[in-house]
Design a protein around this motif. Structure first.
Motif: not given
Ligand SMILES: Cc1cc2nc3c(=O)[nH]c(=O)nc-3n(C[C@H](O)[C@H](O)[C@H](O)COP(=O)(O)OP(=O)(O)OC[C@H]3O[C@@H](n4cnc5c(N)ncnc54)[C@H](O)[C@@H]3O)c2cc1C
Ligand code: SF4
Ligand code: SF4
Lengths: 477, 103, 323
Positions: C3-5, C11-12, C268, C7-8
């Motif tokens: 998930v964080m990936e 965000i980018n 996100s 999100v990254n």
């Protein structure tokens, strides 16, 4: 270093290891200003994870710096670049609760506020209520030996831990289960109480069995102001003599009361030293107890007395506003005292205790010390147990004051010891009070005690990989 | 002073009051859900903002932290230092955006 | 981590998403494409065209079903290159048109909610009126993204339009629009004199029959911008009490409410969903059968994460009990 990170990731999973500089920075500070550095931050999710990390660290001489919320204020949780921070925030389960046996089993990352929210409605509570209750974790509170406002009745963390599961910093990363679910326990040396307050230097706490207790049926509270400190102390003594079941007994000195009233506009107001007393009672007796309490306040020349028959009423009246806002008010004053815009204020909370009967003397001497160094100071404390929290603030850029600060603290600690008190009551030693520790034991001709502690540390942690350089001075004896 | 510099001053002044007490974290939804990494909570955000202005931080990570905030204001109510946390984060987005004309 | 990936990645790309949304709002008056029928199709012919309180929907309820679709679309656009293309394309055509459409029922449900709210204020004896030409999106996302300069221009447009029609009092129907009018615009605009009220503040309790026939157990979810933003949280409870609907308070309620996760949806979506799951879990854990919301964003986000739990709008429940 990269190898360590890679290996640790392989060992426990890459989503539990963080190495980006921003994360490292955020885990290298505490609630004062100690900034360290670390190789990585690891987030174990189970005892097994903890044990694996320990085994690896032992083998590779990697230091481990355990951490809860890092809300400590003595430098006990901050890392150095020779090791990793082990954050317990992901171990947050409350595993079991028994009202019949009065215990709760939980993981170290549970915050005390969450624990009490969990118990809410059952009639039970966990009675250790530090001002940092919203941040303090079970693991952090155990290892700091924390206390709170209700310390007058319930003592500190050391009185509420029935059992611990710990991982030892040895070759095997051994998991030990100490104590259990009973209040009575005489199985050899009391290793639990040794670990409580050990500031993460002996073992990693991975689970705790905590005692819980019935919340008082009714709590009555009286607050009043005193021009004369002696009057206030006599009031304290009279209350103690009257055999009331004291729950909270908080003190704020006159200067601080004024500053706080000016800064935060509390709902209760007056001038002089403030004394707040809460007494635990039952519904039927509430009025009688309250009358008695008010009478004692009156007899000792208290003014602007405010009283509440229940905790709800006390909250509605704002009886605790001044005491609770001491810290916010101090931050406010400290921030507004800055001369340069982009500076940061540092706030230091001292933590001595003296026997309650010596409080008047302690307050007077504290004021002299503050005057001598020219440090403005706010002062409050738990009079029930003689614990005082003088607070001072310094601009981060003020090198000169920072240097003086150490002498200032030493003077305060010496004073406490001279009055048969202690240099630390609930915040701990960390990095800042090691000199004080030596001073205190030396005065009692008991430096050997520190040697014993060193030896104990060595037995638990033969390679000194766990929170090294914390709490125990390395030389002397 | 230009608008952007004024904005910077306003935000920085407020975030520097942070005493790192962590009382804001227990109510933060974004800290809770994924990694439990301070980076995704109010204390982390406030201090990253301060770091950005004072020493510099990795801009990618900073953005990740700032733009995952819900601006739900739960943290603001908790802060004993009286920092307007959610509002500072929102203002900082404005700053990151070059002030959107403010400068 | 997965998930964080993601999100990254989002965000980018956040600048681009923000740019698309900004452009849409400034140029087209709404953050994402919504057909006119969806925006104004709820209107009855016989609405008064004049009165004391202007009924300001702010278009949030109408937009909610579309947000989910557009988010799904954005979610599929993984590569930054594609994003850049899209962004350029968006200067010419509104790319959010290309997302799939919500079902007719979903759109109708929102329309019904708006009509319900209208009758609640109307039956409370207020003189309310409506005119679609000045009922605009309030610029909520411009505010959340911190695009204050754009917001100022945009808000001036809105406020000028209202003033030119002689509006000085409005009733709002969702927390975000309410917050904009009550808190943001007054500090942003000079000569701003519009008084805004959430419909919850204006309902007359006496319009209800006080005898709930509800069998289900309800739990109440406060939206952040009502509870913490403008201090509206006792009003809905008073209404429910008056009708006699029993409701459970979840963990984190009133001013201490817990966000539904909706606000970061556009940047996100997965992160937002995780928070939705977490909050919905707390709500369902109370043992309730139905969740009462008061905000279209909360409703949409909860619906997105669970099709099983019944999520209703407060107005749907209480309007059943109008005398
Ligand atoms: C505003 C404010 C008010 C405060 N008020 C009080 C008060 O009233 N009373 C009081 O007693 N304290 C108070 N404190 C100090 C502090 O909040 C407490 O000591 C608190 O219990 C620390 O908890 P933590 O989770 O933040 O632990 P941390 O600060 O993270 O750690 C504290 C110590 O415990 C160790 N540790 C943490 N978890 C583990 C674990 N699982 N295993 C082994 N070691 C571990 C750390 O290495 C460190 O030595 C206050 C602090 C602040 C900032
Ligand atoms: S405003 Fe942002 S930082 Fe504060 S609680 Fe909400 S999500 Fe967390
Ligand atoms: S509550 Fe305020 S002072 Fe404490 S850590 Fe959070 S932002 Fe900093």
């Amino acid at each position: 270093m990269e190898d360590h990170v890679k290996n640790l990731s392989k060992l426990i999973g890459h989503d539990k290891v963080y190495v980006d500089p921003a994360t490292i920075k955020l885990y290298s500070k505490n609630a004062v200003y100690y900034e360290g550095n670390a190789l990585a931050i690891v987030f174990p999710e189970s005892t097994e994870d903890v044990s694996k990390i320990v085994r690896y660290a032992y083998e590779n001489d990697l230091k481990i710096y355990p951490q809860g919320s890092a809300s400590e204020i003595v430098g006990s949780s901050t890392p150095k670049d020779d090791g990793i921070v082990m954050s317990f925030v992901r171990m947050r389960k409350i595993k079991d609760v028994s009202y019949i046996d009065s215990y709760v089993v939980c993981e170290p990352g549970v915050r005390l506020v969450e624990l009490n929210n969990y118990l809410k409605g059952s009639g039970y509570m966990f009675p250790i209520d530090p001002a940092s209750i919203k941040s303090a974790t079970v693991g952090g509170a155990i290892n700091s030996g924390s206390g709170g406002m209700m310390g007058a009745k319930y003592g500190t963390m050391k009185d509420w831990v029935l059992g611990l599961e710990v991982v030892l910093p040895n070759e095997e990363g051994s998991v030990l289960r100490l104590g259990g679910k009973t209040t009575k326990n005489r199985e050899g040396y009391d290793l639990i109480r040794l670990i409580v307050g050990s500031e993460g230097t002996l073992a990693l706490v991975t689970e705790a069995i905590l005692r819980i207790t019935l919340a008082p049926e009714e709590v009555v509270t009286v607050a009043g102001f005193f021009n004369d400190l002696e009057d206030l102390m006599r009031c304290v003594i009279n209350i103690k003599e009257s055999k009331l079941d004291i729950l909270i007994m908080e003190f704020v000195d006159d200067v601080t009361t004024k500053i706080t009233i000016d800064t935060i506009k509390p709902r209760v107001s007056g001038s002089g030293h403030l004394l707040i007393t809460s007494v635990s009672t039952v519904k039927e007796a509430a009025q009688r107890v309250l009358d008695k309490l008010i009478d004692i306040y009156n007899r000792n020349n208290s003014s602007n007395i405010v009283s509440a028959r229940s905790m709800e009423e006390a909250e509605a009246l704002g009886i605790f506003d001044i005491r609770r806002n001491l810290y916010p008010a101090t931050i406010k004053i400290a921030s507004s005292s800055l001369e340069v815009d982009e500076e940061k204020p540092y706030i230091f909370v001292e933590d001595i205790s003296v026997p309650p009967s010596r409080l008047v003397e302690a307050v007077k001497r504290l004021r002299n010390i503050s005057e001598k160094y020219g440090f403005p100071m706010t002062l409050g404390g738990h009079v029930g147990d003689g614990n005082l929290h003088p607070v001072v603030w310094i601009r981060e850029g003020d090198r000169e004051k920072m240097d003086q600060f150490n002498n200032f603290v030493m003077d305060i600690m010496k004073m406490a010891v001279e009055l048969d008190g202690v240099i630390s009551s609930e915040h701990g030693i960390g990095m800042v009070k090691k000199d004080g520790l030596i001073m205190s034991y030396r005065r009692r001709n008991s430096l050997y005690a520190l040697k014993l502690m060193r030896e104990i540390k060595r037995i638990f942690d033969p390679k000194s990989i766990l929170n090294p350089d914390k709490m125990l001075p390395s030389d002397v004896y | 002073m230009s608008g952007l510099a004024e904005l910077r001053r306003e935000i920085l002044r407020d975030v520097l009051k942070c005493s790192y007490c962590a009382m804001c974290e227990w109510v933060c939804p974004t800290l809770d859900v994924e990694s439990n990494n301070r980076l995704y909570g109010p204390r982390g955000r406030v201090n990253l903002i301060a770091s950005y202005f004072r020493e510099g931080v990795d801009i990618g990570i900073l953005k990740e932290s700032i733009y995952t905030c819900l601006v739900c204001m739960a943290c603001t109510r908790q802060c004993p230092a009286g920092i307007d946390i959610a509002e500072d984060i929102r203002k900082f987005r404005l700053f990151l955006d070059g002030g959107n004309g403010v400068g | 981590m997965e998930v964080m990936e993601l999100v990254n990645r989002y965000i980018n790309n956040s600048n681009l998403i923000i740019e698309i949304i900004r452009r849409n709002i400034m140029k087209r008056g709404y953050p994402i494409y919504i057909p006119n029928k969806a925006l104004y199709g709820w209107i009855d012919e016989d609405f008064p065209r004049d009165g004391e309180y202007f009924f300001y929907t702010g278009l949030m309820y109408q937009m909610a079903p579309y947000i989910e679709r557009i988010v799904n679309m954005l979610q599929k656009l993984r590569s930054g290159v594609l994003f850049k293309v899209i962004n350029i394309l968006n200067r010419v055509v509104d790319v959010s048109r290309f997302s799939s459409k919500p079902s007719h029922e979903e759109v109708m449900k929102m329309h019904k909610i708006i009509r319900n709210i209208y009758s609640l204020v109307y039956r409370s004896g207020l003189s309310v009126w409506y005119d679609p030409s000045i009922d605009k999106y309030a610029g909520v996302l411009l505010y959340e993204f911190g695009l204050m300069d754009d917001l100022k221009i945009y808000a001036e447009r809105i406020s000028d339009a209202l003033s030119s029609m002689g509006v000085n009092k409005i009733v709002t129907i969702d927390p975000h629009t309410t917050y904009m009018f009550k808190k943001v615009f007054p500090s942003l605009l000079e000569n701003y004199s519009i008084e805004a009220y959430s419909y919850l503040e204006l309902i007359d309790e006496d319009i209800f029959v006080g005898s709930s026939a509800e069998q289900n157990k309800f739990v109440i979810h406060d939206p952040c911008y009502y509870a913490r933003g403008v201090g509206v949280f006792s009003e809905p409870r008073k209404l429910l009490d008056r009708i006699g609907v029993e409701y459970i308070e979840p963990k984190f309620n009133r001013v201490d409410t817990y966000c539904c996760g909706g606000p970061v949806e556009s940047l996100s979506p997965l992160f937002s969903a995780k928070i939705g799951v977490k909050r919905l879990g707390m709500l369902v854990d109370t043992g309730a059968d139905e969740v009462i919301t008061m905000c279209p964003i909360c409703m949409a986000n909860f619906r997105r994460v669970s099709k099983e739990v019944n999520i209703i709008d407060l107005s749907e429940l209480i309007s059943k009990y109008i005398k």
